[in-house]
Design a protein around this motif. Structure first.
Motif, PDB file in Angstrom:
ATOM      1  N   ALA B 144       0.852  -1.192   0.000  1.00 18.04           N
ATOM      2  CA  ALA B 144       0.000   0.000   0.000  1.00 18.04           C
ATOM      3  C   ALA B 144       0.885   1.237   0.000  1.00 18.04           C
ATOM      4  N   ALA B 145       0.425   2.260  -0.689  1.00 15.65           N
ATOM      5  CA  ALA B 145       1.115   3.550  -0.724  1.00 15.65           C
ATOM      6  C   ALA B 145       0.309   4.564   0.070  1.00 15.65           C
ATOM      7  N   GLY B 146       1.025   5.491   0.673  1.00 10.73           N
ATOM      8  CA  GLY B 146       0.379   6.617   1.358  1.00 10.73           C
ATOM      9  C   GLY B 146       1.009   7.900   0.866  1.00 10.73           C
ATOM     10  N   PRO B 147       0.567   8.403  -0.303  1.00 11.33           N
ATOM     11  CA  PRO B 147       1.176   9.634  -0.853  1.00 11.33           C
ATOM     12  C   PRO B 147       0.716  10.869  -0.083  1.00 11.33           C
ATOM     13  N   MET B 148       1.647  11.790   0.141  1.00 10.22           N
ATOM     14  CA  MET B 148       1.348  13.005   0.916  1.00 10.22           C
ATOM     15  C   MET B 148       1.997  14.216   0.252  1.00 10.22           C
ATOM     16  N   THR B 149       1.221  15.305   0.180  1.00  5.47           N
ATOM     17  CA  THR B 149       1.815  16.582  -0.234  1.00  5.47           C
ATOM     18  C   THR B 149       1.822  17.574   0.922  1.00  5.47           C
ATOM     19  N   GLY B 150       1.427  17.125   2.093  1.00  3.98           N
ATOM     20  CA  GLY B 150       1.439  17.978   3.278  1.00  3.98           C
ATOM     21  C   GLY B 150       2.800  17.959   3.943  1.00  3.98           C
ATOM     22  N   PHE B 151       3.716  18.770   3.442  1.00  3.82           N
ATOM     23  CA  PHE B 151       5.045  18.904   4.050  1.00  3.82           C
ATOM     24  C   PHE B 151       5.659  20.217   3.595  1.00  3.82           C
ATOM     25  N   ASP B 152       6.752  20.590   4.278  1.00  2.00           N
ATOM     26  CA  ASP B 152       7.473  21.834   3.977  1.00  2.00           C
ATOM     27  C   ASP B 152       8.385  21.573   2.773  1.00  2.00           C
ATOM     28  N   PHE B 153       7.962  22.049   1.596  1.00  2.00           N
ATOM     29  CA  PHE B 153       8.696  21.728   0.369  1.00  2.00           C
ATOM     30  C   PHE B 153      10.128  22.263   0.387  1.00  2.00           C
ATOM     31  N   PRO B 154      10.348  23.546   0.747  1.00  2.00           N
ATOM     32  CA  PRO B 154      11.746  24.012   0.791  1.00  2.00           C
ATOM     33  C   PRO B 154      12.577  23.233   1.807  1.00  2.00           C
ATOM     34  N   GLY B 155      11.962  22.870   2.940  1.00  2.00           N
ATOM     35  CA  GLY B 155      12.692  22.111   3.957  1.00  2.00           C
ATOM     36  C   GLY B 155      13.128  20.745   3.442  1.00  2.00           C
ATOM     37  N   VAL B 156      12.199  20.032   2.785  1.00  2.00           N
ATOM     38  CA  VAL B 156      12.540  18.708   2.246  1.00  2.00           C
ATOM     39  C   VAL B 156      13.559  18.835   1.120  1.00  2.00           C
ATOM     40  N   GLN B 157      13.394  19.885   0.317  1.00  2.00           N
ATOM     41  CA  GLN B 157      14.369  20.093  -0.761  1.00  2.00           C
ATOM     42  C   GLN B 157      15.767  20.295  -0.183  1.00  2.00           C
ATOM     43  N   LYS B 158      15.860  21.143   0.847  1.00  2.00           N
ATOM     44  CA  LYS B 158      17.168  21.451   1.419  1.00  2.00           C
ATOM     45  C   LYS B 158      17.784  20.223   2.092  1.00  2.00           C
ATOM     46  N   GLU B 159      16.979  19.443   2.773  1.00  2.00           N
ATOM     47  CA  GLU B 159      17.490  18.269   3.517  1.00  2.00           C
ATOM     48  C   GLU B 159      17.904  17.132   2.600  1.00  2.00           C
ATOM     49  N   PHE B 160      17.143  16.925   1.507  1.00  2.00           N
ATOM     50  CA  PHE B 160      17.310  15.673   0.754  1.00  2.00           C
ATOM     51  C   PHE B 160      17.636  15.870  -0.727  1.00  2.00           C
ATOM     52  N   LEU B 161      17.470  17.077  -1.247  1.00  2.00           N
ATOM     53  CA  LEU B 161      17.636  17.292  -2.677  1.00  2.00           C
ATOM     54  C   LEU B 161      18.584  18.460  -2.880  1.00  2.00           C
ATOM     55  N   ASP B 162      18.649  18.961  -4.094  1.00  2.00           N
ATOM     56  CA  ASP B 162      19.415  20.181  -4.333  1.00  2.00           C
ATOM     57  C   ASP B 162      18.629  21.051  -5.312  1.00  2.00           C
ATOM     58  N   GLY B 163      19.234  22.132  -5.754  1.00  2.00           N
ATOM     59  CA  GLY B 163      18.515  23.094  -6.578  1.00  2.00           C
ATOM     60  C   GLY B 163      18.025  22.540  -7.903  1.00  2.00           C
ATOM     61  N   ASP B 164      18.609  21.428  -8.314  1.00  2.00           N
ATOM     62  CA  ASP B 164      18.187  20.821  -9.577  1.00  2.00           C
ATOM     63  C   ASP B 164      16.914  20.004  -9.455  1.00  2.00           C
ATOM     64  N   HIS B 165      16.500  19.743  -8.212  1.00  2.00           N
ATOM     65  CA  HIS B 165      15.377  18.830  -8.000  1.00  2.00           C
ATOM     66  C   HIS B 165      14.257  19.518  -7.223  1.00  2.00           C
ATOM     67  N   THR B 166      13.026  19.342  -7.709  1.00  2.00           N
ATOM     68  CA  THR B 166      11.846  19.902  -7.055  1.00  2.00           C
ATOM     69  C   THR B 166      11.061  18.768  -6.398  1.00  2.00           C
ATOM     70  N   PRO B 167      10.804  18.853  -5.088  1.00  2.00           N
ATOM     71  CA  PRO B 167      10.012  17.788  -4.460  1.00  2.00           C
ATOM     72  C   PRO B 167       8.582  17.772  -4.998  1.00  2.00           C
ATOM     73  N   LEU B 168       8.024  16.570  -5.133  1.00  2.00           N
ATOM     74  CA  LEU B 168       6.641  16.407  -5.603  1.00  2.00           C
ATOM     75  C   LEU B 168       5.733  15.883  -4.498  1.00  2.00           C
ATOM     76  N   MET B 169       6.175  14.811  -3.864  1.00  2.00           N
ATOM     77  CA  MET B 169       5.380  14.210  -2.791  1.00  2.00           C
ATOM     78  C   MET B 169       6.257  13.276  -1.984  1.00  2.00           C
ATOM     79  N   VAL B 170       5.773  12.945  -0.802  1.00  2.00           N
ATOM     80  CA  VAL B 170       6.408  11.943   0.049  1.00  2.00           C
ATOM     81  C   VAL B 170       5.436  10.766   0.124  1.00  2.00           C
ATOM     82  N   VAL B 171       5.961   9.553  -0.029  1.00  2.00           N
ATOM     83  CA  VAL B 171       5.086   8.384  -0.087  1.00  2.00           C
ATOM     84  C   VAL B 171       5.496   7.372   0.983  1.00  2.00           C
ATOM     85  N   ASN B 172       4.582   7.072   1.900  1.00  2.00           N
ATOM     86  CA  ASN B 172       4.777   5.966   2.833  1.00  2.00           C
ATOM     87  C   ASN B 172       4.449   4.663   2.119  1.00  2.00           C
TER      88      ASN B 172
END
Lengths: 197, 197
Positions: B144-172
């Motif tokens: 089962a998937a649990g997709p979520m868009t309820g999160f701090d996008f800049p925060g997740v980008q800074k923690e896990f990605l870089d300027g080349d990547h835009t977060p879309l969703m987090v999936v449990n």
């Protein structure tokens, strides 16, 4: 043993053997088929069950003639010839349906989606998810889809939609004809796409 | 007779019985399962085969602890407890891979995607399509998937990605646990979604 629960024949039908078609047979796509596709893919998830995808089926010759000139030149012949063409769009006023769609949290309409820019962003994301579900639903019906974003968006909006709806893509639908596709292009390797932290 | 070619068991697995899960068992999601999901969904279509989706698997306790505070409060407990969490993102520099991905039109990299804003818009659309394919791929693995868009996008980008990547969703991701979901909410009727011209 496969790590997938999905039957290999279904894997082939939806993913491995299905291809984006550029040519179709003359066999019509029936209303019954489109209803069956919708009745399947409507269950796939969207945020707050907002379900913002709207679909315009271009069935009449008159409507087809209005659509084709808005397509990019390379997309015109196949759009003119496909048995069925669907315009997929995002409904930016989806919140009007939310109290019915989300009975356990009807306040979402006003608490979360009162502002049009918030709605537009959410409608774009979630209708795009639904467009992907729709493409796989077309394949689930044993048909081929030919999704296209090469068209004049304001032109298609003006001809077929209104200010509440943003076009996403145009999809040709039918049974694949002769030379319906290019050879399959390569895909990225797992390690190019997935990182673990 | 059904208008769908897809076997009813596969319809149930992917659409009719699958649900967005809010609670999971402790059973781990293996690397083999994620590889099998990717090896299936990688074949679904994107424009110019651009394949811009990138996936960060949050496996270590340390990374999980960095992620959870960026989730909306209501999403934190399930994100902390899910067997596996994936951050899905769009690679805005996907064009670097295009000559390999599109061998019959390698010029697309420079002719169509030279401009960053064009790439960002295309990456967002096509990675979102791929996010939908991924959700159905998780289901194809019997999970089962649990997709979520309820999160701090800049925060997740800074923690896990870089300027080349835009977060879309987090999936449990995992096997559904006790009381994993609300009752199914209604869907729009065919006539509310589909019009014919």
């Amino acid at each position: 043993m496969s790590a997938l629960a999905l039957h290999p024949a279904a894997q082939d039908l939806l993913f491995r053997e299905a291809r984006t078609a550029n040519a179709f047979t003359a066999e019509p796509v029936t209303e019954e088929q489109v209803q069956a596709i919708y009745d399947l893919v409507k269950y796939a998830p969207t945020a707050y069950n907002q379900s913002p995808l709207r679909i315009v089926l271009v069935r009449s010759d008159e409507a087809r003639e209005r659509l084709v000139p808005h397509m990019a030149e390379g997309n015109r012949p196949k759009t003119a010839a496909a048995p069925l063409v669907a315009v997929l769009a995002a409904d930016n006023e989806f919140h009007e349906e939310l109290p019915a769609l989300l009975p356990h949290f009807p306040q979402a309409k006003d608490r979360i989606f009162a502002d049009r820019p918030v709605r537009e962003e959410s409608a774009l994301l979630n209708a795009t998810l639904q467009a992907a579900y729709f493409i796989l639903g077309v394949r689930a019906a044993g048909l081929a889809a030919g999704p296209m974003t090469g068209f004049d968006f304001p032109g298609v909006q003006k001809e077929f939609l209104d200010g509440d709806h943003t076009p996403l893509m145009v999809v040709n639908i039918g049974r694949p004809g002769a030379n319906a596709w290019f050879p399959r292009s390569p895909r990225l390797a797992y390690d190019q796409v997935v990182t673990t932290v």
